[in-house]
Design a protein around this motif. Structure first.
Motif, PDB file in Angstrom:
ATOM      1  N   ALA A  93       0.857  -1.189   0.000  1.00  0.00           N
ATOM      2  CA  ALA A  93       0.000   0.000   0.000  1.00  0.00           C
ATOM      3  C   ALA A  93       0.892   1.237   0.000  1.00  0.00           C
ATOM      4  CB  ALA A  93      -0.929  -0.022   1.212  1.00  0.00           C
ATOM      5  N   ASN A  94       1.173   1.727  -1.196  1.00  0.00           N
ATOM      6  CA  ASN A  94       2.067   2.868  -1.328  1.00  0.00           C
ATOM      7  C   ASN A  94       1.835   3.490  -2.707  1.00  0.00           C
ATOM      8  OD1 ASN A  94       4.565   4.283  -2.197  1.00  0.00           O
ATOM      9  ND2 ASN A  94       5.306   3.674  -0.176  1.00  0.00           N
ATOM     10  N   THR A  95       1.344   4.692  -2.717  1.00  0.00           N
ATOM     11  CA  THR A  95       0.996   5.355  -3.970  1.00  0.00           C
ATOM     12  C   THR A  95       2.214   5.593  -4.850  1.00  0.00           C
ATOM     13  OG1 THR A  95      -0.925   6.348  -2.900  1.00  0.00           O
ATOM     14  CG2 THR A  95      -0.216   7.345  -4.976  1.00  0.00           C
ATOM     15  N   ASP A  96       3.353   5.961  -4.269  1.00  0.00           N
ATOM     16  CA  ASP A  96       4.564   6.191  -5.064  1.00  0.00           C
ATOM     17  C   ASP A  96       5.050   4.910  -5.737  1.00  0.00           C
ATOM     18  OD1 ASP A  96       4.713   8.943  -4.617  1.00  0.00           O
ATOM     19  OD2 ASP A  96       5.877   8.689  -2.776  1.00  0.00           O
ATOM     20  N   ARG A 152       1.201  -7.127  -5.707  1.00  0.00           N
ATOM     21  CA  ARG A 152       0.926  -5.883  -6.411  1.00  0.00           C
ATOM     22  C   ARG A 152       1.043  -4.701  -5.459  1.00  0.00           C
ATOM     23  NH1 ARG A 152      -3.335  -7.186 -10.107  1.00  0.00           N
ATOM     24  NH2 ARG A 152      -1.594  -8.306 -10.976  1.00  0.00           N
ATOM     25  N   ALA A 153       1.488  -3.578  -6.001  1.00  0.00           N
ATOM     26  CA  ALA A 153       1.441  -2.312  -5.280  1.00  0.00           C
ATOM     27  C   ALA A 153       0.122  -1.637  -5.629  1.00  0.00           C
ATOM     28  CB  ALA A 153       2.612  -1.427  -5.653  1.00  0.00           C
ATOM     29  N   LEU A 154      -0.517  -1.094  -4.622  1.00  0.00           N
ATOM     30  CA  LEU A 154      -1.782  -0.391  -4.805  1.00  0.00           C
ATOM     31  C   LEU A 154      -1.676   1.001  -4.198  1.00  0.00           C
ATOM     32  CD1 LEU A 154      -4.255  -3.248  -3.801  1.00  0.00           C
ATOM     33  CD2 LEU A 154      -3.676  -2.486  -6.111  1.00  0.00           C
ATOM     34  N   PRO A 155      -2.495   1.937  -4.667  1.00  0.00           N
ATOM     35  CA  PRO A 155      -2.451   3.282  -4.075  1.00  0.00           C
ATOM     36  C   PRO A 155      -3.012   3.269  -2.657  1.00  0.00           C
ATOM     37  CG  PRO A 155      -4.262   3.119  -5.641  1.00  0.00           C
ATOM     38  CD  PRO A 155      -3.494   1.837  -5.737  1.00  0.00           C
ATOM     39  N   LEU A 156      -2.611   4.244  -1.885  1.00  0.00           N
ATOM     40  CA  LEU A 156      -3.170   4.411  -0.539  1.00  0.00           C
ATOM     41  C   LEU A 156      -4.580   4.975  -0.693  1.00  0.00           C
ATOM     42  CD1 LEU A 156      -0.156   5.665   1.571  1.00  0.00           C
ATOM     43  CD2 LEU A 156      -1.577   3.658   2.014  1.00  0.00           C
ATOM     44  N   ASP A 157      -5.498   4.086  -0.932  1.00  0.00           N
ATOM     45  CA  ASP A 157      -6.902   4.421  -1.135  1.00  0.00           C
ATOM     46  C   ASP A 157      -7.707   3.344  -0.421  1.00  0.00           C
ATOM     47  OD1 ASP A 157      -9.541   3.978  -2.520  1.00  0.00           O
ATOM     48  OD2 ASP A 157      -8.912   5.796  -3.586  1.00  0.00           O
ATOM     49  N   ARG A 158      -8.443   3.740   0.596  1.00  0.00           N
ATOM     50  CA  ARG A 158      -9.166   2.789   1.438  1.00  0.00           C
ATOM     51  C   ARG A 158     -10.091   1.883   0.640  1.00  0.00           C
ATOM     52  NH1 ARG A 158     -12.253   4.557   6.996  1.00  0.00           N
ATOM     53  NH2 ARG A 158     -13.240   2.559   7.476  1.00  0.00           N
ATOM     54  N   ASP A 159     -10.840   2.448  -0.295  1.00  0.00           N
ATOM     55  CA  ASP A 159     -11.782   1.655  -1.084  1.00  0.00           C
ATOM     56  C   ASP A 159     -11.063   0.668  -1.994  1.00  0.00           C
ATOM     57  OD1 ASP A 159     -13.982   2.898   0.075  1.00  0.00           O
ATOM     58  OD2 ASP A 159     -14.108   4.419  -1.496  1.00  0.00           O
ATOM     59  N   VAL A 160      -9.987   1.106  -2.634  1.00  0.00           N
ATOM     60  CA  VAL A 160      -9.230   0.219  -3.522  1.00  0.00           C
ATOM     61  C   VAL A 160      -8.634  -0.939  -2.721  1.00  0.00           C
ATOM     62  CG1 VAL A 160      -7.163   0.045  -4.984  1.00  0.00           C
ATOM     63  CG2 VAL A 160      -8.731   1.979  -5.253  1.00  0.00           C
ATOM     64  N   LEU A 161      -7.994  -0.622  -1.611  1.00  0.00           N
ATOM     65  CA  LEU A 161      -7.380  -1.660  -0.784  1.00  0.00           C
ATOM     66  C   LEU A 161      -8.426  -2.648  -0.278  1.00  0.00           C
ATOM     67  CD1 LEU A 161      -4.903   0.580   1.229  1.00  0.00           C
ATOM     68  CD2 LEU A 161      -4.279  -1.133  -0.488  1.00  0.00           C
ATOM     69  N   ASP A 220      -2.342   7.277   5.401  1.00  0.00           N
ATOM     70  CA  ASP A 220      -2.286   5.879   5.834  1.00  0.00           C
ATOM     71  C   ASP A 220      -3.682   5.359   6.170  1.00  0.00           C
ATOM     72  OD1 ASP A 220       0.466   5.717   5.520  1.00  0.00           O
ATOM     73  OD2 ASP A 220       0.881   6.334   7.581  1.00  0.00           O
ATOM     74  N   CYS A 221      -4.102   4.324   5.446  1.00  0.00           N
ATOM     75  CA  CYS A 221      -5.465   3.811   5.604  1.00  0.00           C
ATOM     76  C   CYS A 221      -5.559   2.293   5.540  1.00  0.00           C
ATOM     77  CB  CYS A 221      -6.379   4.431   4.552  1.00  0.00           C
ATOM     78  SG  CYS A 221      -5.884   4.017   2.849  1.00  0.00           S
ATOM     79  N   THR A 222      -4.435   1.609   5.532  1.00  0.00           N
ATOM     80  CA  THR A 222      -4.468   0.151   5.411  1.00  0.00           C
ATOM     81  C   THR A 222      -5.212  -0.517   6.563  1.00  0.00           C
ATOM     82  OG1 THR A 222      -2.409   0.231   4.141  1.00  0.00           O
ATOM     83  CG2 THR A 222      -3.069  -1.911   5.015  1.00  0.00           C
ATOM     84  N   PRO A 223      -5.012  -0.108   7.820  1.00  0.00           N
ATOM     85  CA  PRO A 223      -5.776  -0.750   8.894  1.00  0.00           C
ATOM     86  C   PRO A 223      -7.290  -0.556   8.744  1.00  0.00           C
ATOM     87  CG  PRO A 223      -3.914   0.429   9.810  1.00  0.00           C
ATOM     88  CD  PRO A 223      -4.008   0.814   8.363  1.00  0.00           C
TER      89      PRO A 223
END
Length: 156
Positions: free
Chosen positions: A8-11, A40-49, A77-80
């Motif tokens: 979970a990292n947008t960069d 996969r890397a995903l953007p820091l986006d709560r809905d996407v994750l 930061d929204c992974t939790p």
């Protein structure tokens, strides 16, 4: 055991940085014979994750879903939160043990907001975002995570 890895990292998602923490997870779980089914890397986006975690679990695409990144104190930061949006049964002992273990290395581990839980028959665990912290935590937790997956899958 099948393992999925989400960074979970947008960069990293945008290709601006290397996925060092994700690669560290991959190396450690492959050392013990696990199969990587998704990385996969995903953007820091709560809905996407949350959506990706939910689909992985609901479609039985993995046994253990490990995330890295997005569990700190930063505004993005929204992974939790994404994890808790999808888990059906929280497993608070896993992140508690991880933080207790790493408190001996750095008091900053108390700032990590990682969570863990079960959705369907998949164990989901948030790991820290820093490569060294990922290695330390995963090496410490992995034997118990593997046991937990066996119990969840009723193989024990």
């Amino acid at each position: 055991m099948r393992v999925a890895i989400i960074t979970a990292n947008t960069d990293i998602y945008r290709g601006n940085e290397e996925n060092v923490s994700g690669e560290a997870i991959k190396e450690i779980v492959e050392e013990v014979g696990c199969e990587i089914t998704f990385m996969r890397a995903l953007p820091l986006d709560r809905d996407v994750l949350a959506t990706v975690m939910q689909r992985m679990a609901d479609n039985h695409l993995t046994d253990l879903l490990l995330t890295t990144g997005g569990s700190g104190m930063g505004a993005q930061d929204c992974t939790p939160e994404a994890t808790m949006d999808v888990v059906e049964r929280p497993v608070p002992g896993i992140p508690e043990a991880m933080r207790a273990y790493t408190m001996n290395m750095t008091k900053r581990s108390m700032l990590n907001r990682s969570t863990a839980g079960i959705r369907k028959d998949v164990l989901i665990v948030n790991l820290p975002g820093k490569p060294q912290a990922v290695k330390e935590c995963l090496r410490y937790l992995l034997p118990e995570l593997m046991h937990a997956v066996e119990v969840i899958r009723q193989e024990e």
